[in-house]
Design an enzyme around this catalytic site. Sequence first.
Site, PDB file in Angstrom:
ATOM      1  N   CYS A   1       0.836  -1.202   0.000  1.00  0.00           N
ATOM      2  CA  CYS A   1       0.000   0.000   0.000  1.00  0.00           C
ATOM      3  C   CYS A   1       0.875   1.258   0.000  1.00  0.00           C
ATOM      4  CB  CYS A   1      -0.870   0.042   1.247  1.00  0.00           C
ATOM      5  SG  CYS A   1      -1.937  -1.377   1.396  1.00  0.00           S
TER       6      CYS A   1
ATOM      7  N   ARG B   1       4.744   0.440  -6.499  1.00  0.00           N
ATOM      8  CA  ARG B   1       4.701  -0.487  -5.374  1.00  0.00           C
ATOM      9  C   ARG B   1       3.697  -1.610  -5.595  1.00  0.00           C
ATOM     10  NH1 ARG B   1       6.368   2.854  -0.690  1.00  0.00           N
ATOM     11  NH2 ARG B   1       5.036   1.712   0.738  1.00  0.00           N
TER      12      ARG B   1
ATOM     13  N   TRP C   1      -2.957  -2.536  -1.686  1.00  0.00           N
ATOM     14  CA  TRP C   1      -2.477  -3.825  -2.167  1.00  0.00           C
ATOM     15  C   TRP C   1      -3.085  -4.834  -1.200  1.00  0.00           C
ATOM     16  CZ3 TRP C   1       0.764  -7.840  -0.479  1.00  0.00           C
ATOM     17  CH2 TRP C   1       1.394  -8.571  -1.468  1.00  0.00           C
TER      18      TRP C   1
ATOM     19  N   ASN D   1      -0.871   1.864   5.702  1.00  0.00           N
ATOM     20  CA  ASN D   1       0.049   0.950   5.026  1.00  0.00           C
ATOM     21  C   ASN D   1       0.619   0.038   6.104  1.00  0.00           C
ATOM     22  OD1 ASN D   1       2.151  -0.296   3.659  1.00  0.00           O
ATOM     23  ND2 ASN D   1       3.460   1.521   3.670  1.00  0.00           N
ATOM     24  N   GLY D   2       0.484  -1.289   5.916  1.00  0.00           N
ATOM     25  CA  GLY D   2       1.007  -2.233   6.905  1.00  0.00           C
ATOM     26  C   GLY D   2      -0.048  -3.264   7.267  1.00  0.00           C
TER      27      GLY D   2
ATOM     28  N   GLU E   1      17.564 -19.326 -19.530  1.00  0.00           N
ATOM     29  CA  GLU E   1      17.335 -18.020 -18.915  1.00  0.00           C
ATOM     30  C   GLU E   1      18.617 -17.172 -18.936  1.00  0.00           C
ATOM     31  OE1 GLU E   1      14.956 -16.218 -18.259  1.00  0.00           O
ATOM     32  OE2 GLU E   1      15.585 -14.769 -16.747  1.00  0.00           O
TER      33      GLU E   1
ATOM     34  N   LYS F   1      18.806 -13.575 -20.721  1.00  0.00           N
ATOM     35  CA  LYS F   1      19.201 -12.358 -19.985  1.00  0.00           C
ATOM     36  C   LYS F   1      20.313 -11.640 -20.737  1.00  0.00           C
ATOM     37  CE  LYS F   1      16.759 -12.053 -17.977  1.00  0.00           C
ATOM     38  NZ  LYS F   1      15.461 -11.921 -17.699  1.00  0.00           N
TER      39      LYS F   1
ATOM     40  N   GLU G   1      18.928 -10.134 -24.168  1.00  0.00           N
ATOM     41  CA  GLU G   1      17.984  -9.013 -24.083  1.00  0.00           C
ATOM     42  C   GLU G   1      18.612  -7.754 -23.494  1.00  0.00           C
ATOM     43  OE1 GLU G   1      14.389 -10.088 -21.948  1.00  0.00           O
ATOM     44  OE2 GLU G   1      15.496 -10.822 -20.231  1.00  0.00           O
TER      45      GLU G   1
ATOM     46  N   HIS H   1      25.652 -31.864 -33.055  1.00  0.00           N
ATOM     47  CA  HIS H   1      24.809 -32.209 -34.197  1.00  0.00           C
ATOM     48  C   HIS H   1      24.529 -30.990 -35.070  1.00  0.00           C
ATOM     49  CE1 HIS H   1      24.341 -36.243 -32.699  1.00  0.00           C
ATOM     50  NE2 HIS H   1      23.968 -35.771 -31.522  1.00  0.00           N
TER      51      HIS H   1
ATOM     52  N   LYS I   1       7.822  -4.559 -20.768  1.00  0.00           N
ATOM     53  CA  LYS I   1       7.720  -5.312 -19.512  1.00  0.00           C
ATOM     54  C   LYS I   1       6.506  -6.223 -19.531  1.00  0.00           C
ATOM     55  CE  LYS I   1       9.018  -6.110 -15.241  1.00  0.00           C
ATOM     56  NZ  LYS I   1      10.159  -7.030 -15.227  1.00  0.00           N
TER      57      LYS I   1
HETATM   58  C1  G6P Z   1       7.997  -9.968 -21.857  1.00  0.00           C
HETATM   59  C2  G6P Z   1       9.147  -9.580 -20.954  1.00  0.00           C
HETATM   60  C3  G6P Z   1       9.846 -10.843 -20.415  1.00  0.00           C
HETATM   61  C4  G6P Z   1       8.841 -11.725 -19.720  1.00  0.00           C
HETATM   62  C5  G6P Z   1       7.681 -12.083 -20.654  1.00  0.00           C
HETATM   63  C6  G6P Z   1       6.552 -12.745 -19.900  1.00  0.00           C
HETATM   64  O1  G6P Z   1       8.488 -10.529 -23.030  1.00  0.00           O
HETATM   65  O2  G6P Z   1      10.070  -8.783 -21.645  1.00  0.00           O
HETATM   66  O3  G6P Z   1      10.851 -10.455 -19.498  1.00  0.00           O
HETATM   67  O4  G6P Z   1       9.488 -12.888 -19.267  1.00  0.00           O
HETATM   68  O5  G6P Z   1       7.119 -10.897 -21.225  1.00  0.00           O
HETATM   69  O6  G6P Z   1       6.021 -11.822 -19.005  1.00  0.00           O
HETATM   70  P1  G6P Z   1       5.161 -12.222 -17.750  1.00  0.00           P
HETATM   71  O7  G6P Z   1       4.747 -10.925 -17.151  1.00  0.00           O
HETATM   72  O8  G6P Z   1       3.997 -13.023 -18.285  1.00  0.00           O
HETATM   73  O9  G6P Z   1       6.019 -13.052 -16.858  1.00  0.00           O
END
Ligand code: G6P
Length: 588
Positions: free
Chosen positions: A2, A27, A73, A97-98, A463, A467, A470, A486, A583
């Site tokens: 919150c 947040r 939240w 908040n809390g 992964e 990372k 990207e 192969h 994102k």
């Molecule tokens: C986008 C982001 C990735 C993420 C993917 C799935 O491509 O750039 O970093 O892994 O979406 O997102 P989600 O919010 O479903 O985990």
Amino acid sequence: MCGIVGYIGTDKALPKVLSGLKFLEYRGYDSAGIAFVKNKSLNILKEVGRIENLDKKINAQEETYVSIGHTRWATHGKPNVINSHPHKNGKFTVVHNGIIENYVLIKEKLIKEGYSFLSETDTEVIPALLDYNYSISKDIMVSIRDTIKELEGSYALGIICDDDLKHIYAVRNGSPLIIARDEKGYFLSSDVPAILNFTNKYILLDESEIAKLSFDEYKIYDTNLDEIRKEEKIFDGTPDSAMKGNYEHYMLKEIHEEGKVFKDTLNYYVDNYKFKNTMPNFKKYNKIHIIGCGSAYYVGNIGKYLIEEYTNIPVLVEVASEYRYKKNFYDKDTLVIVISQSGETADSLAALRKAKEDKIDTLAIVNVVGSSISREADYTLYVKAGPEIAVATTKAFLAQTVLISLLAVKFSNNLNLLKEYDNLEKHICNLLNNNYEKYAEAIYKHEDTFFIGRLIDYALCLEGSLKLKETSYINSVAFQAGELKHGTISLIKDGTPVIGICTDENIINKTISNLKEVKARNAYVIFITNEDIDEDFYDLKLVLPKVHKLVMPILSIIPLQLIAYEVAKKRGCDIDKPQNLAKSVTVE
Ligand code: G6P
């Protein structure tokens, strides 16, 4: 989490409070509300969902000069209008908040005194208790002091009393709260960035201090109600730098939060080597499908290895954009798990809806509370990563990995495995404090990189490779180590970095053979292992702590994230906002 903002002064209050609330969006929240004084009475407006929904209901130019606002939240009770803040009971209106841990006891006491409650929240006992104590003392400050003596838990509070609409009161314990001033008035806020559009002069309220904000001054009192002087601080920076703290990028800050994220996620589901009732019972399922996109899909791959290792349940992992269009073999004993940090990814949401249409049970693993996927799934398990701002996910990936490993334990019913989480936090902190510069140095000038590993190490390669590509725009490919010969081995040139991840002792020698094959073709080999192996097939070695296989991926991912970060930094990339990426991808 919150967030609180308040303003009293000679400027109109609502634009300032709404601006502050928008800053607190990072947040995470699922509803928002505002209380303001107009024509000598207090008005409250609340809305579920985004602050824009609230904004549409409000006339920001309203002639009001006293207001408190809140982003909620949800913790106690669903995200709905009744549970949203501000809460009013008797003469008191409060934003909080809390968490109030003893709210049930306080509620019982107040019901006996004739109070009634509308919401399911812990918060609503606070205005009621303030009102009760005020009915005895007839003094607002005394009633605040008496109330906080009774409250157990954490709180930051903004308070307005109907008998005194010319002041805002504030107090905190555990949760943060600042008081700030500009030329025209006074603010309270959960953090500094929320007020930086108006002022950079603030004070940090300490535990149990009570602030009284007026139109022309603010005063701070201790618990004896004696006035105290506090030193004003000047924040030297932008809202962005305030949120990043001492870190150069959000990605680095978020990686460094992983110790806490691990602990928060574990403690939310496990207590004293037992599952809490925050973890549902999944006994009836004998088949699992895991769906996700990007990093979430790779967590699914980790989940497949772990669940199949510790149970006899077969697991299918699919990217959501494929799963939603293919023929799926599932039945009433199948559980479809959708993993998504944002809870809004369009393909993941569509895959979830498809399973639901087919009447298959669904479980969401989500970070953002109140998101579409969390609302639509039959069960939702939240990871406790907190808001993630860098586009490339790091701490949410780690939290999802913790949770999927816990699900493997849950499905296996072998609670002894919960001991394996014991020393992890210490190992996480050590890994975070290591220096990864030399690995980045070996990679950053190349345009191609390979990650190889087998079984669960391969899931980590996926992964680690994502990372790197990207954030640094280096072409990077993850391969099951045995497959390299192969075809892909033809791409190995002098000095091509090949990162081998070898944490599974059963197949480590097989992957080492593949590393020798690329070394013989002059690759630059970075050997990441938890074994004590000292040979000449690698150029650089990175040693991980040796922990149980169940929890190993929680550690293995950390150096991969930090190496990607260091490489991107050396290449001068826009680390927090890589080109072409978003994102949350809400289009197909
Ligand atoms: C986008 C982001 C990735 C993420 C993917 C799935 O491509 O750039 O970093 O892994 O979406 O997102 P989600 O919010 O479903 O985990």
